[in-house]
Design a protein around this motif. Structure first.
Motif, PDB file in Angstrom:
ATOM      1  N   GLY A 180       0.690  -1.091  -0.073  1.00 49.08           N
ATOM      2  CA  GLY A 180       0.051  -0.001  -0.104  1.00 49.08           C
ATOM      3  C   GLY A 180       0.817   1.334  -0.163  1.00 49.08           C
ATOM      4  O   GLY A 180       0.256   2.448   0.406  1.00 49.08           O
ATOM      5  N   PRO A 210      -6.941  -0.143  -5.633  1.00 50.32           N
ATOM      6  CA  PRO A 210      -7.031  -0.003  -4.030  1.00 50.32           C
ATOM      7  C   PRO A 210      -7.910  -1.152  -3.288  1.00 50.32           C
ATOM      8  O   PRO A 210      -7.928  -1.031  -2.266  1.00 50.32           O
ATOM      9  N   SER A 211      -8.351  -2.113  -4.073  1.00 45.74           N
ATOM     10  CA  SER A 211      -9.301  -3.190  -3.345  1.00 45.74           C
ATOM     11  C   SER A 211      -8.552  -4.599  -3.997  1.00 45.74           C
ATOM     12  O   SER A 211      -9.534  -5.304  -4.747  1.00 45.74           O
ATOM     13  N   THR A 270      -4.951   4.132   1.154  1.00 48.24           N
ATOM     14  CA  THR A 270      -5.627   3.640   0.032  1.00 48.24           C
ATOM     15  C   THR A 270      -5.003   4.215  -1.201  1.00 48.24           C
ATOM     16  O   THR A 270      -4.938   5.550  -1.104  1.00 48.24           O
ATOM     17  N   ASP A 309       0.775   4.618  -5.463  1.00 50.50           N
ATOM     18  CA  ASP A 309      -0.202   4.859  -6.210  1.00 50.50           C
ATOM     19  C   ASP A 309       0.028   4.271  -7.649  1.00 50.50           C
ATOM     20  O   ASP A 309      -1.046   3.850  -8.428  1.00 50.50           O
TER      21      ASP A 309
END
Length: 544
Positions: free
Chosen positions: A86, A279-280, A291, A89
């Motif tokens: 995490g 993000p998931s 996130t 990005d």
């Protein structure tokens, strides 16, 4: 074949319309390989703007938020691991096998990474080249590694491996895996996670093979301080270090692998891809991890695949010797006629291939043909999209009414980003003026016949075939029967309308049916039959 690399466009305009004035500026966490940093591409080089400055220019020009790039340079394996935690990005990497695992685990927002550019690897070594690589294997990476290993075993060479699962380390291990085991005893690489295509020299007692666990530039700089040292690095990093004057000890001894040698033409090609972090992901992130910011990440990746950046990277640090080569769009070749008769179709063949050296034809991409009749100001679709065949070809046959500029567009497909590329201009030449076809048949009139001559009048230039049948009578069972017997045919020719005649051997006196078939120069035909009489010559009077 006309080749162009013109207005490549992405979804910038649509993106700007959607987010301008609504999105907030963000800090975009980019986890990237050290190659881009060490080559100067991120921060710029010798006054030439890099990714950070170019991104700011692009966002300003497109009325987008002024995002901040938090750019971290690490090896590909570490970059992907930190993204799984995490911490990113966007991930920029150059190890396809590791990237494939990252995607299969659900950590990529998109089904494919986006191709952005490629560079190439070089094998470098001491100026005196004790392994003799430059003289014996300058374009054969596998043989070069074998030469270095043999020199290492003889105590004449050292090989510094990054050894930390970076893209460079992965590709180095692929090359070791192609060497002859009888020349270089190897084993599956310790950090390969069971990938049997990745090998390294057997480490037991192999003092010449050193794992530095350093980044790209740091590994090269350590090699420069080690006697008789060889290593593998990317060209951009090597060139920057050479140009800075800090690397006089080393030179390129092998590069640009020959297509016929082990590993083929792409063995030393170094393709980079960008991934938006999902993000998931199915595997999730550690508790408390932030996130990933998909909208902000998408802005940055759209910048990397924009026409603006792709053109800039092709000229970094110079157009004559770029460290990287744009790769976001397929290579487009097209055959386009320069002229076609107005109202007729033009045959356009468009071939798409991968831009990587020795790139394959791209099969199955939908290609849309578009046309402009106002000099390229506006374009409209021509029919529906065509998918490329196994040779990478999409064919079109649009009808051209006036001079038309043609281009092809593609949507985002596989690793390639949306593009639009002009392929040529077709000038429409006027159709030849064809006079209306003459459909009126010629007429024949005023036919006269003598024993040796037929004369008649024809209404236009042409020819007349005359067939003569003489009338004969006979008694059958006390009844008179009349028949006509063919005796000859002649043809008369007329250069223009008017009176024409034809002489021939004398006909017998009698009544004739003469069939006159007139044909004009347009091929129109008219037939008529006339009855003409050939009189017997007058008897000479005798003098008593």
């Amino acid at each position: 074949m006309r080749r162009t690399f013109l207005g490549l466009v992405t979804t910038v305009a649509m993106l700007a319309a959607v987010v301008a004035g609504t999105a907030q500026a963000d800090t975009i966490r980019v986890m990237s390989t050290t190659d881009t940093v060490d080559a100067g591409l991120v921060d710029g080089y010798n006054g030439i703007p890099g990714i950070k400055a170019l991104f700011a220019q692009w966002e300003s020009a497109n009325n987008l938020p002024s995002d901040t790039l938090a750019y971290t340079g690490v090896g590909t394996g570490v970059a992907l691991d930190r993204a799984r935690n995490g911490e990113a990005d966007v991930v920029i990497t150059h190890a396809p096998s590791l990237e494939k695992t990252f995607v299969s685990q659900g950590y990529s927002q998109e089904a494919y990474g986006r191709a952005i550019f490629y560079s190439d690897y070089v094998i470098i070594g001491p100026q005196d080249d004790p392994a003799g690589v430059l003289s014996s294997a300058p374009h054969d990476a596998v043989s070069a590694f074998e030469k270095i290993a043999q020199a290492g075993a003889a105590g004449k060479a050292v090989f510094d491996s990054r050894g930390e699962n970076s893209g460079t380390n992965v590709q180095e291990q692929v090359i070791w895996g192609l060497t002859d085991p009888a020349v270089v005893p190897t084993q599956v690489a310790a950090n390969a996670a069971g990938d049997t295509s990745r090998h390294e020299p057997v480490t037991g007692g192999t003092a010449w093979y050193v794992k530095t666990t350093k980044g790209q530039a740091a590994n090269v700089q350590q090699c420069a301080t080690t006697p008789n040292c060889y290593t593998m690095t990317d060209r951009g990093t090597f060139n920057r270090l050479v140009n800075s004057g800090t690397l006089p000890q080393l030179k390129v001894v092998a590069d640009k692998n020959t297509a016929s040698d082990r590993g083929g033409e792409n063995l030393l090609v170094n393709p980079f891809s960008a991934y938006i972090v999902n993000p998931s992901p199915s595997g999730g992130f550690p508790v408390g991890a932030p996130t990933p910011n998909v909208p902000a990440a998408t802005r940055f990746v759209d910048f990397l695949t924009s026409d603006f950046f792709q053109n800039a990277v092709n000229a970094f640090p110079s157009a004559s010797d770029p460290a990287f080569h744009a790769d976001a769009f397929p290579k487009v070749d097209a055959t386009v006629p320069t002229t076609v008769t107005a109202g007729q179709p033009a045959t356009l063949n468009v071939t798409l291939t991968d831009r990587l050296p020795g790139g394959d034809a791209i099969y199955g991409i939908a290609v849309q043909l578009q046309a402009s009749t106002d000099g390229g100001n506006t374009f409209n679709n021509v029919g529906g999209p065509q998918r490329t065949n196994q040779s990478g070809v999409a064919s079109f046959a649009p009808v051209v009414a006036s001079t038309t500029t043609f281009r092809v567009t593609t949507a985002r497909q596989f690793k390639w980003s949306p593009m639009a590329q002009t392929i040529g201009v077709v000038a429409a030449t006027p159709a030849p003026i064809v006079p209306p076809k003459d459909k009126t048949p010629p007429t024949v009139s005023k036919a006269t016949l003598s024993a040796k001559k037929l004369s008649l009048t024809i209404s236009e230039a042409g020819k007349v075939k005359a067939t003569f049948k003489i009338r004969k009578t006979r008694k059958v069972n006390g009844k008179t029967r009349t028949t006509y017997v063919s005796v000859k045919s002649v043809t008369l020719f007329a250069k223009k309308a008017g009176r024409i005649s034809r002489t021939f051997a004398a006909l017998k006196p009698g009544t004739y049916h003469v069939t006159l078939t007139a044909t004009d120069k347009a091929g129109n035909v008219k037939t008529r039959t006339v009855t003409l009489v050939v009189k017997a010559p007058a008897k000479k009077k005798t003098t008593k």
